[in-house]
Scaffold this active site. Structure first.
Site, short mmCIF file in Angstrom:
data_model
loop_
_atom_site.label_atom_id
_atom_site.label_comp_id
_atom_site.label_asym_id
_atom_site.label_seq_id
_atom_site.Cartn_x
_atom_site.Cartn_y
_atom_site.Cartn_z
N ALA A 65 0.83 -1.20 0.00
CA ALA A 65 0.00 0.00 0.00
C ALA A 65 0.86 1.25 0.00
O ALA A 65 0.60 2.21 -0.74
CB ALA A 65 -0.93 -0.01 1.20
N TYR A 66 1.90 1.26 0.83
CA TYR A 66 2.79 2.41 0.89
C TYR A 66 3.47 2.63 -0.45
O TYR A 66 3.50 3.75 -0.98
CB TYR A 66 3.84 2.20 1.98
N SER A 67 4.00 1.56 -1.04
CA SER A 67 4.69 1.68 -2.32
C SER A 67 3.74 2.18 -3.40
O SER A 67 4.09 3.04 -4.22
CB SER A 67 5.27 0.32 -2.73
N SER A 118 0.93 3.93 -2.98
CA SER A 118 0.54 5.31 -2.74
C SER A 118 1.62 6.29 -3.19
O SER A 118 1.32 7.34 -3.77
CB SER A 118 0.22 5.52 -1.25
#
Length: 252
Positions: A158-160, A162
């Protein structure tokens, strides 16, 4: 690193910083203030906001959840008024890491929360502040992305995702505004010392440091120095660009 303060670089200018109560956002609030700007800090941590106002010299603070469109629209209007009906600089640095786990085990609710804050939050802040910059045909926007958005970090889907989205948004908006006096760029740091490390496991931090040829995490002041130039009038011929600050990890 030693910090060089350029007296008067932002004299007469105003800045909005999201996630400005800690990390690189707070470092920028302090530097912008010392270099002449009036600063409005946004953050969702009330206690840290009050502390940040004292340490940074910011003239305005407000509690904002950047994942909430209505809150961001209201906050943009409030900052515009508080800063003398002008916003010259936006630094979108609010973000979270989310869980450390494989994609197939990733909780959908956490996925949505990371995307809402890290990507939708940047969209909302850019969307509602750009019109105020267009009034004066001047502005500098610095969106904080990550090398994870270039390469993808395992167990951080999710972080990557986003942060990859932030890069794409920056490229698109920068080109939309290229004929104006507004410049839009993003920064892609590798791991650096900030409160966001508290959200990661030591194994994940060790993995990220192992990918950095310089062999250490970055300093907040190193990231802030780059952001200060991008936020200045000197940054006149760079827009829709991605500026790497990764100790050699990503060179493209």
């Amino acid at each position: 690193m030693s910090v060089t303060i350029y007296q008067g670089r932002f004299a007469g200018q105003t800045a909005v910083i999201t996630g400005g109560a800690s990390g690189v956002g707070l470092a920028l609030a302090e530097r912008f203030t010392k270099e002449g700007a009036k600063v409005s800090i946004w953050d969702r941590d009330v206690q840290r906001l009050e502390q940040a106002k004292q340490t940074s010299g910011a003239v305005h603070i407000q509690t904002v959840d950047v994942s909430d469109e209505a809150q961001v629209a209201k906050a943009a209007a409030t900052s515009y008024e508080a800063l003398g009906k002008r916003i010259d600089i936006l630094v979108a640095s609010a973000g979270i890491t989310g869980p450390t786990t494989t994609l197939w085990d990733y909780p959908p609710a956490d996925w949505r929360r990371v995307i809402d804050i890290n990507l939708n939050g940047v969209f909302y802040t850019n969307k509602f502040i750009v019109p105020y910059m267009k009034e004066r045909d001047y502005g500098r926007i610095v969106n904080i992305a990550s090398v994870a958005g270039k390469e993808g970090n395992p167990n951080a889907s999710a972080y990557s995702t986003s942060k990859a989205g932030v890069i794409g948004l920056t490229k698109s908006l920068g080109k939309e505004l290229a004929k104006t006096g507004i410049r839009v760029n993003c920064v892609t740091p590798a791991t650096f010392k900030s409160p966001i490390l508290e959200q990661l496991t030591q194994a994940q931090i060790d993995y990220m440091v192992s990918r950095i040829p310089i062999g250490r995490v970055g300093e907040i002041d190193e990231v802030a120095a780059l952001c200060c130039w991008l936020a200045s009038a000197e940054c006149s011929f760079s827009t829709a660009a991605t500026f790497d600050i990764s100790g050699g990890r990503t060179t493209y």
